[in-house]
Motif scaffolding. Structure first.
Motif, mmCIF file in Angstrom:
data_model
loop_
_atom_site.group_PDB
_atom_site.id
_atom_site.type_symbol
_atom_site.label_atom_id
_atom_site.label_comp_id
_atom_site.label_asym_id
_atom_site.label_seq_id
_atom_site.Cartn_x
_atom_site.Cartn_y
_atom_site.Cartn_z
ATOM 1 N N ALA A 238 0.832 -1.214 0.000
ATOM 2 C CA ALA A 238 0.000 0.000 0.000
ATOM 3 C C ALA A 238 0.863 1.259 0.000
ATOM 4 C CB ALA A 238 -0.914 -0.009 1.217
ATOM 5 N N ARG A 239 0.311 2.292 -0.613
ATOM 6 C CA ARG A 239 0.998 3.585 -0.693
ATOM 7 C C ARG A 239 0.050 4.674 -0.208
ATOM 8 N NH1 ARG A 239 5.399 2.029 -3.217
ATOM 9 N NH2 ARG A 239 6.346 3.878 -4.065
ATOM 10 N N VAL A 240 0.623 5.757 0.325
ATOM 11 C CA VAL A 240 -0.170 6.856 0.869
ATOM 12 C C VAL A 240 0.360 8.192 0.358
ATOM 13 C CG1 VAL A 240 -0.808 5.610 2.966
ATOM 14 C CG2 VAL A 240 1.250 7.009 2.950
ATOM 15 N N GLY A 241 -0.489 9.211 0.481
ATOM 16 C CA GLY A 241 -0.085 10.559 0.112
ATOM 17 C C GLY A 241 -0.744 11.570 1.041
ATOM 18 N N VAL A 242 -0.100 12.709 1.201
ATOM 19 C CA VAL A 242 -0.625 13.805 2.006
ATOM 20 C C VAL A 242 -0.426 15.086 1.211
ATOM 21 C CG1 VAL A 242 -0.427 15.099 4.176
ATOM 22 C CG2 VAL A 242 0.010 12.631 4.154
ATOM 23 N N ARG A 243 -1.497 15.875 1.093
ATOM 24 C CA ARG A 243 -1.440 17.142 0.356
ATOM 25 C C ARG A 243 -1.930 18.270 1.252
ATOM 26 N NH1 ARG A 243 -5.382 16.317 -3.684
ATOM 27 N NH2 ARG A 243 -6.068 14.507 -2.522
ATOM 28 N N LEU A 244 -1.384 19.463 1.052
ATOM 29 C CA LEU A 244 -1.712 20.636 1.866
ATOM 30 C C LEU A 244 -2.140 21.790 0.970
ATOM 31 C CD1 LEU A 244 -1.606 22.114 4.691
ATOM 32 C CD2 LEU A 244 0.718 22.777 4.052
ATOM 33 N N ARG A 245 -3.164 22.499 1.420
ATOM 34 C CA ARG A 245 -3.605 23.726 0.750
ATOM 35 C C ARG A 245 -3.609 24.823 1.808
ATOM 36 N NH1 ARG A 245 -9.469 23.315 -1.097
ATOM 37 N NH2 ARG A 245 -9.821 23.889 1.052
ATOM 38 N N THR A 246 -3.127 25.999 1.457
ATOM 39 C CA THR A 246 -3.102 27.102 2.424
ATOM 40 C C THR A 246 -4.151 28.170 2.156
ATOM 41 O OG1 THR A 246 -1.375 28.233 1.160
ATOM 42 C CG2 THR A 246 -0.657 26.790 2.974
ATOM 43 N N ARG A 247 -4.786 28.126 0.978
ATOM 44 C CA ARG A 247 -5.846 29.087 0.659
ATOM 45 C C ARG A 247 -6.971 28.395 -0.081
ATOM 46 N NH1 ARG A 247 -1.807 33.476 -1.565
ATOM 47 N NH2 ARG A 247 -1.859 31.982 -3.242
ATOM 48 N N PRO A 248 -8.231 28.739 0.258
ATOM 49 C CA PRO A 248 -9.366 28.147 -0.463
ATOM 50 C C PRO A 248 -9.232 28.411 -1.959
ATOM 51 C CG PRO A 248 -10.127 29.426 1.414
ATOM 52 C CD PRO A 248 -8.654 29.705 1.258
ATOM 53 N N GLY A 249 -9.551 27.415 -2.743
ATOM 54 C CA GLY A 249 -9.485 27.567 -4.193
ATOM 55 C C GLY A 249 -8.129 27.244 -4.785
ATOM 56 N N ASP A 250 -7.060 27.256 -3.973
ATOM 57 C CA ASP A 250 -5.740 26.888 -4.473
ATOM 58 C C ASP A 250 -5.671 25.373 -4.635
ATOM 59 O OD1 ASP A 250 -4.954 29.510 -4.420
ATOM 60 O OD2 ASP A 250 -3.371 29.233 -2.915
ATOM 61 N N ALA A 251 -4.725 24.952 -5.405
ATOM 62 C CA ALA A 251 -4.492 23.515 -5.571
ATOM 63 C C ALA A 251 -3.840 22.959 -4.303
ATOM 64 C CB ALA A 251 -3.575 23.277 -6.765
ATOM 65 N N PHE A 252 -4.112 21.699 -4.027
ATOM 66 C CA PHE A 252 -3.427 21.013 -2.937
ATOM 67 C C PHE A 252 -2.011 20.690 -3.403
ATOM 68 C CE2 PHE A 252 -7.721 20.281 -1.448
ATOM 69 C CZ PHE A 252 -7.588 20.287 -0.073
ATOM 70 N N LEU A 253 -1.034 20.956 -2.556
ATOM 71 C CA LEU A 253 0.359 20.661 -2.860
ATOM 72 C C LEU A 253 0.745 19.346 -2.198
ATOM 73 C CD1 LEU A 253 1.835 24.197 -2.141
ATOM 74 C CD2 LEU A 253 1.203 23.231 -4.363
ATOM 75 N N PRO A 254 1.375 18.444 -2.940
ATOM 76 C CA PRO A 254 1.738 17.157 -2.338
ATOM 77 C C PRO A 254 2.899 17.316 -1.356
ATOM 78 C CG PRO A 254 2.548 17.278 -4.580
ATOM 79 C CD PRO A 254 1.751 18.528 -4.345
ATOM 80 N N LEU A 255 2.668 16.954 -0.111
ATOM 81 C CA LEU A 255 3.743 16.917 0.869
ATOM 82 C C LEU A 255 4.433 15.560 0.830
ATOM 83 C CD1 LEU A 255 2.142 18.578 4.015
ATOM 84 C CD2 LEU A 255 3.839 19.549 2.473
ATOM 85 N N LEU A 256 3.620 14.548 0.695
ATOM 86 C CA LEU A 256 4.092 13.174 0.666
ATOM 87 C C LEU A 256 3.368 12.516 -0.495
ATOM 88 C CD1 LEU A 256 5.773 11.124 2.344
ATOM 89 C CD2 LEU A 256 3.686 10.628 3.596
ATOM 90 N N ARG A 257 4.118 12.005 -1.458
ATOM 91 C CA ARG A 257 3.496 11.489 -2.670
ATOM 92 C C ARG A 257 3.822 10.006 -2.854
ATOM 93 N NH1 ARG A 257 3.310 14.857 -7.864
ATOM 94 N NH2 ARG A 257 4.612 16.183 -6.605
ATOM 95 N N ASP A 258 2.771 9.191 -2.937
ATOM 96 C CA ASP A 258 2.917 7.790 -3.283
ATOM 97 C C ASP A 258 3.980 7.092 -2.434
ATOM 98 O OD1 ASP A 258 1.966 5.665 -4.823
ATOM 99 O OD2 ASP A 258 3.593 5.873 -6.285
ATOM 100 N N ALA A 259 3.941 7.335 -1.128
ATOM 101 C CA ALA A 259 4.935 6.789 -0.206
ATOM 102 C C ALA A 259 4.537 5.381 0.236
ATOM 103 C CB ALA A 259 5.069 7.690 1.012
ATOM 104 N N PRO A 260 5.472 4.453 0.248
ATOM 105 C CA PRO A 260 5.167 3.095 0.701
ATOM 106 C C PRO A 260 4.802 3.088 2.192
ATOM 107 C CG PRO A 260 7.297 3.186 -0.426
ATOM 108 C CD PRO A 260 6.851 4.597 -0.200
ATOM 109 N N LEU A 261 3.621 2.572 2.489
ATOM 110 C CA LEU A 261 3.151 2.533 3.864
ATOM 111 C C LEU A 261 4.079 1.709 4.749
ATOM 112 C CD1 LEU A 261 0.915 3.393 5.834
ATOM 113 C CD2 LEU A 261 -0.311 1.315 5.198
#
Length: 175
Positions: free
Chosen positions: A133-156
């Motif tokens: 399994a793989r996981v990802g975490v994304r962060l957005r700092t303003r409504p309407g902005d795109a989510f930025l990947p903090l952690l992308r496709d990381a092996p669990l």
């Protein structure tokens, strides 16, 4: 203030932050960004879920010249599917911490550093996530902005160890 964005996924330390996102977030000032706009999106595999009341965004700063530290974990409330936002009740406390850190930065910019981190507690559904399994975490700092990947496709299994899925508590059982 120097900002480091960290991800602590499922109570495990993690340093696999997406380098492009880290560069883009280095231009975001966590002291002036409106905390009402922060949102975290999780990309979770089948068999993995987030325990209720276990998601937090932590703002932390230190002053090297005085040894002072200011830190607070703010609850993230589930919104849309696998998306979390700051609890509205925490917004005044977040803004107060931003103000305190801004004062430190004005007084000693080279001595002030900080971090913004995400931490969540996981649980397994059914048999839990697959071994690969793989996981990802994304962060957005303003409504309407795109989510930025903090952690992308990381092996669990790299984040939690080889028996990660089997070692997680059941989502519907005692935690």
């Amino acid at each position: 203030m120097r900002l480091h964005c960290l991800v602590a996924l499922l109570l495990a330390g993690c340093t696999a932050v997406d380098p492009v996102t880290a560069l883009r977030l280095s231009t975001v000032d966590p002291l002036t960004a409106d905390p009402a706009g922060y949102a975290v999106a999780l990309d979770l595999p089948a068999g993995l879920d987030i325990r209720p009341d276990s998601a937090f965004l932590t703002l932390r700063a230190t002053r090297a010249d005085t040894g002072e530290t200011a830190e607070r974990a703010f609850a993230l409330i589930a919104g849309d599917v696998d998306t979390y936002a700051l609890d509205r009740a925490d917004l005044p406390r977040f803004r107060a911490l931003q103000s305190r850190i801004k004062a430190w930065q004005a007084a000693a910019p080279e001595a002030t550093s900080g971090s913004l981190s995400v931490a969540v507690g996981g649980c397994r559904r059914g048999l839990g996530p697959a071994a690969d399994a793989r996981v990802g975490v994304r962060l957005r700092t303003r409504p309407g902005d795109a989510f930025l990947p903090l952690l992308r496709d990381a092996p669990l299994d790299r984040l939690l160890g080889a028996a990660a899925g089997r070692g997680l508590p059941a989502c519907d059982g005692p935690i």
